[in-house]
Design a protein around this motif. Structure first.
Motif, mmCIF file in Angstrom:
data_model
loop_
_atom_site.group_PDB
_atom_site.id
_atom_site.type_symbol
_atom_site.label_atom_id
_atom_site.label_comp_id
_atom_site.label_asym_id
_atom_site.label_seq_id
_atom_site.Cartn_x
_atom_site.Cartn_y
_atom_site.Cartn_z
ATOM 1 N N VAL A 164 0.877 -1.172 0.000
ATOM 2 C CA VAL A 164 0.000 0.000 0.000
ATOM 3 C C VAL A 164 0.916 1.225 0.000
ATOM 4 C CG1 VAL A 164 -1.835 -1.170 1.259
ATOM 5 C CG2 VAL A 164 -0.128 0.076 2.529
ATOM 6 N N PHE A 165 0.533 2.261 -0.724
ATOM 7 C CA PHE A 165 1.447 3.402 -0.742
ATOM 8 C C PHE A 165 0.795 4.668 -1.273
ATOM 9 C CE2 PHE A 165 2.233 0.355 -4.108
ATOM 10 C CZ PHE A 165 2.126 1.081 -5.287
ATOM 11 N N HIS A 166 1.448 5.778 -0.912
ATOM 12 C CA HIS A 166 1.070 7.086 -1.442
ATOM 13 C C HIS A 166 1.668 7.173 -2.841
ATOM 14 C CE1 HIS A 166 -0.122 7.795 2.612
ATOM 15 N NE2 HIS A 166 1.093 7.978 3.087
ATOM 16 N N ALA A 167 0.945 6.652 -3.808
ATOM 17 C CA ALA A 167 1.507 6.504 -5.152
ATOM 18 C C ALA A 167 1.845 7.847 -5.786
ATOM 19 C CB ALA A 167 0.516 5.741 -6.033
ATOM 20 N N GLY A 168 1.078 8.874 -5.457
ATOM 21 C CA GLY A 168 1.287 10.168 -6.093
ATOM 22 C C GLY A 168 2.670 10.742 -5.884
ATOM 23 N N ASP A 169 3.257 10.524 -4.687
ATOM 24 C CA ASP A 169 4.598 11.036 -4.450
ATOM 25 C C ASP A 169 5.619 9.900 -4.289
ATOM 26 O OD1 ASP A 169 3.819 10.152 -1.977
ATOM 27 O OD2 ASP A 169 4.395 11.952 -0.883
ATOM 28 N N GLY A 170 5.227 8.691 -4.687
ATOM 29 C CA GLY A 170 6.181 7.578 -4.698
ATOM 30 C C GLY A 170 6.568 7.061 -3.335
ATOM 31 N N ASN A 171 5.767 7.351 -2.302
ATOM 32 C CA ASN A 171 6.084 6.906 -0.937
ATOM 33 C C ASN A 171 5.478 5.516 -0.713
ATOM 34 O OD1 ASN A 171 5.463 8.275 2.414
ATOM 35 N ND2 ASN A 171 6.904 6.743 1.713
ATOM 36 N N MET A 172 6.348 4.499 -0.741
ATOM 37 C CA MET A 172 5.915 3.106 -0.682
ATOM 38 C C MET A 172 5.820 2.622 0.768
ATOM 39 S SD MET A 172 6.070 2.542 -4.025
ATOM 40 C CE MET A 172 6.179 0.786 -4.333
ATOM 41 N N HIS A 173 4.775 1.821 1.052
ATOM 42 C CA HIS A 173 4.628 1.214 2.373
ATOM 43 C C HIS A 173 4.403 -0.298 2.250
ATOM 44 C CE1 HIS A 173 4.783 5.015 4.316
ATOM 45 N NE2 HIS A 173 3.576 5.419 3.983
ATOM 46 N N PRO A 174 5.419 -1.044 1.813
ATOM 47 C CA PRO A 174 5.275 -2.500 1.803
ATOM 48 C C PRO A 174 5.107 -3.023 3.230
ATOM 49 C CG PRO A 174 7.183 -1.797 0.505
ATOM 50 C CD PRO A 174 6.723 -0.621 1.293
ATOM 51 N N LEU A 175 4.174 -3.948 3.416
ATOM 52 C CA LEU A 175 3.920 -4.559 4.725
ATOM 53 C C LEU A 175 4.385 -6.013 4.660
ATOM 54 C CD1 LEU A 175 0.317 -3.158 5.271
ATOM 55 C CD2 LEU A 175 2.413 -2.303 6.297
ATOM 56 N N ILE A 176 5.533 -6.291 5.262
ATOM 57 C CA ILE A 176 6.105 -7.637 5.252
ATOM 58 C C ILE A 176 5.469 -8.440 6.377
ATOM 59 C CG2 ILE A 176 8.238 -8.970 5.441
ATOM 60 C CD1 ILE A 176 9.714 -6.352 4.568
ATOM 61 N N LEU A 177 4.844 -9.553 6.040
ATOM 62 C CA LEU A 177 4.113 -10.360 7.011
ATOM 63 C C LEU A 177 5.011 -11.467 7.554
ATOM 64 C CD1 LEU A 177 0.753 -10.736 5.014
ATOM 65 C CD2 LEU A 177 1.507 -8.841 6.465
ATOM 66 N N PHE A 178 5.054 -11.608 8.885
ATOM 67 C CA PHE A 178 5.907 -12.623 9.495
ATOM 68 C C PHE A 178 5.366 -13.004 10.869
ATOM 69 C CE2 PHE A 178 7.377 -8.709 11.315
ATOM 70 C CZ PHE A 178 7.906 -9.026 12.566
ATOM 71 N N ASN A 179 5.975 -14.018 11.445
ATOM 72 C CA ASN A 179 5.611 -14.473 12.782
ATOM 73 C C ASN A 179 6.734 -14.107 13.746
ATOM 74 O OD1 ASN A 179 4.829 -15.762 15.106
ATOM 75 N ND2 ASN A 179 4.799 -17.825 14.254
ATOM 76 N N GLY A 180 6.481 -13.135 14.617
ATOM 77 C CA GLY A 180 7.515 -12.658 15.525
ATOM 78 C C GLY A 180 7.967 -13.694 16.536
ATOM 79 N N ALA A 181 7.158 -14.743 16.741
ATOM 80 C CA ALA A 181 7.554 -15.801 17.672
ATOM 81 C C ALA A 181 8.664 -16.673 17.100
ATOM 82 C CB ALA A 181 6.345 -16.667 18.021
ATOM 83 N N ASP A 182 8.858 -16.586 15.780
ATOM 84 C CA ASP A 182 9.920 -17.332 15.098
ATOM 85 C C ASP A 182 11.045 -16.350 14.786
ATOM 86 O OD1 ASP A 182 11.601 -18.612 13.280
ATOM 87 O OD2 ASP A 182 9.965 -19.682 12.291
ATOM 88 N N HIS A 183 12.145 -16.437 15.548
ATOM 89 C CA HIS A 183 13.223 -15.457 15.395
ATOM 90 C C HIS A 183 13.794 -15.463 13.982
ATOM 91 C CE1 HIS A 183 16.320 -12.694 16.709
ATOM 92 N NE2 HIS A 183 17.255 -13.491 16.205
#
Length: 494
Positions: A379-398
């Motif tokens: 998801v991102f502010h496409a107009g000014d090129g500000n990208m917000h990739p959301l990396i999905l992970f399990n924090g219980a697994d180091h």
């Protein structure tokens, strides 16, 4: 409870608390672990540290007194707003004090004729617009966390939002800032006049992440509410077509009030959460808003629709009512909590790239998903090129967290390679210290240090978020080369 604190820290804690007790009310100074644990991190919960104590002053004179004490005894200070930041910028220091401005929540003045509002730093972003709505005015920058984030934090990070393309970032919507140096001296940046004499320290201060001074008062610009606003939801059967459509809209000379993009994993997660009416069959959707008079909106919607169709949009839907427009935006603004519903943890990145490179970065992120064996919502502010990739992970697994961290670093390094930057609005904090080694040369980093030293020569304000050293950057370069992410010639930069 205090028995869990090591003896040396316990002794230092007693010393710091003893210095601050005479100037703060009983409910304005916290040091027991059960009271200070909510302050161990900001919105980036992967990085945590318990502070020695937390001070919550109510007046500017108390802020001045606290900073004078900390300067005299060389006690590190971490300023904090609402704690919604996503880069670890408000993470405490083990032997230092958290200085929370949460009790500075008064709107001091509203001037509808001059279209300004003067507020304390603890005032919520959205509260400004709510307070001036009766004058048909509002405060334009609208981060997704605007219901909770504070104006002081917005200034510290130079926050944006879905409408920043047309109306600008925080720096374009703030006129004056009153702040306190670590020495306890008051200073003002900017002013109510169109321009201020001397060096432009105003621009230096906004986005300085609490490393130069502590904000106590902000005067913001207000803008008139538009007569009408409508938003287009455009669907694309290919994510590259969606990325290229962003550049096409701007290339056509159109500056939408908002221009946002979401990929299919993001729209599916959001639709299940808020039922925004998104096309979940599309590989990507664009949200393009127009505001102004009814005539202006009609003309711009027609122009944008034509550009989007020519760019390969498979479906165009225009909001018919204000409720539908708000529903479309509610989906975009709830993308982060939606990610939290489909994954135990997520890691939000904040790189910025030229608009023409959006499709290329999205392709590379897809390859990185395979490389790190982790999913990513975009998801991102496409107009000014500000990208917000959301990396999905399990924090219980180091091991998953380490892969997520490396995944995020590679995204930022790719942003720099494509002509962009490592942050658009979330700031550097503790998260992107190493990535600064990729973006900036040794000379540039030394210049940053010079600015820091001119305000805070003892390095007491937010010191662990400082500019990385030559040795640190060289070590980071060697690690990234060994991981196969940076080519060997890049080491010459460090």
């Amino acid at each position: 409870m205090n028995a869990i604190i090591p003896p040396l820290l316990k002794s230092r804690q007693d010393f710091v608390v003893g210095l601050l007790k005479p100037i703060l009310d009983e409910d304005s100074l916290l040091w027991d672990p059960e009271d200070t644990i909510p302050y161990e991190c900001d919105g980036l919960a992967a990085y945590r540290q318990m502070p020695l104590a937390v001070a919550l002053p109510k007046t500017e004179s108390q802020v001045i007194a606290i900073l004078k004490i900390c300067h005299a005894h060389q006690i590190p200070v971490v300023p904090r707003g609402a704690g919604t930041g996503l880069s670890g910028g408000a993470m405490p220091i083990a032997e230092g004090l958290v200085l929370s401005l949460a009790k500075f929540k008064s709107i001091l003045d509203i001037n509808p004729l001059a279209r300004t509002a003067t507020v304390q730093p603890g005032v919520r972003n959205l509260a400004i617009s709510e307070a001036v709505a009766k004058h048909q005015l509002y405060y334009a920058p609208d981060p997704s966390s605007q219901i909770a984030c504070t104006i002081g934090g917005n200034v510290s990070e130079n926050s944006g939002g879905v409408h920043c393309l047309k109306y600008g970032l925080t720096i374009h919507n703030v006129l004056r800032i009153r702040a306190v140096l670590i020495t306890g001296e008051l200073i003002e940046f900017g002013g109510l006049a169109p321009d201020s004499p001397g060096l432009d320290l105003f621009s230096v201060f906004i986005g300085s992440e609490g490393m130069l001074a502590v904000i106590t008062e902000v005067t913001v610009k207000l803008v008139p509410k538009p007569q009408l606003a409508k938003v287009i939801m455009a669907s694309f059967d290919d994510i590259e077509k969606g990325g290229n459509a962003v550049a096409a809209v701007i290339g056509a000379g159109i500056i939408p009030a908002g221009l946002e993009m979401m990929d299919q994993p993001a729209t599916i997660a959001v639709e299940e959460f808020v039922h925004a009416g998104y096309d979940v069959q599309a590989k990507a959707i664009l949200l393009c808003e127009s505001d102004g008079t009814p005539e202006e909106v009609a003309e711009e919607i027609e122009k944008m629709s034509a550009v989007l169709k020519a760019s390969g949009a498979s479906r165009i839907q225009v909001s018919e009512t204000e409720a539908e427009r708000l529903r479309f935006w509610s989906g975009r603004k709830n993308a982060f909590p939606a990610a939290g519903r489909v994954s135990p943890d997520y890691y939000c990145m904040d790189g910025t790239i030229p608009r023409r490179q959006i499709a290329e970065l999205l392709k590379r992120i897809k390859d990185m998903e395979d490389k790190y064996q982790l999913r990513c919502m975009n998801v991102f502010h496409a107009g000014d090129g500000n990208m917000h990739p959301l990396i999905l992970f399990n924090g219980a697994d180091h091991s998953e967290w380490r892969r997520a961290e490396d995944f995020g670093s590679e995204i930022l390094e790719t942003c720099v390679e494509l002509g962009g930057t490592i942050t658009g609005e979330h700031g550097v904090g503790v998260e992107k210290i190493n990535s600064m080694c990729v973006q900036f040369t040794e000379l540039e980093r030394n210049l940053f240090w010079g600015i820091k030293a001119s305000f805070d020569p003892l390095k007491l304000l937010n010191p662990d978020k400082a500019i990385p050293t030559l040795n640190r950057c060289a070590e980071y370069g060697r690690v990234r080369v060994s991981q196969g992410i940076l080519p060997h010639p890049e080491l010459e930069r460090f």
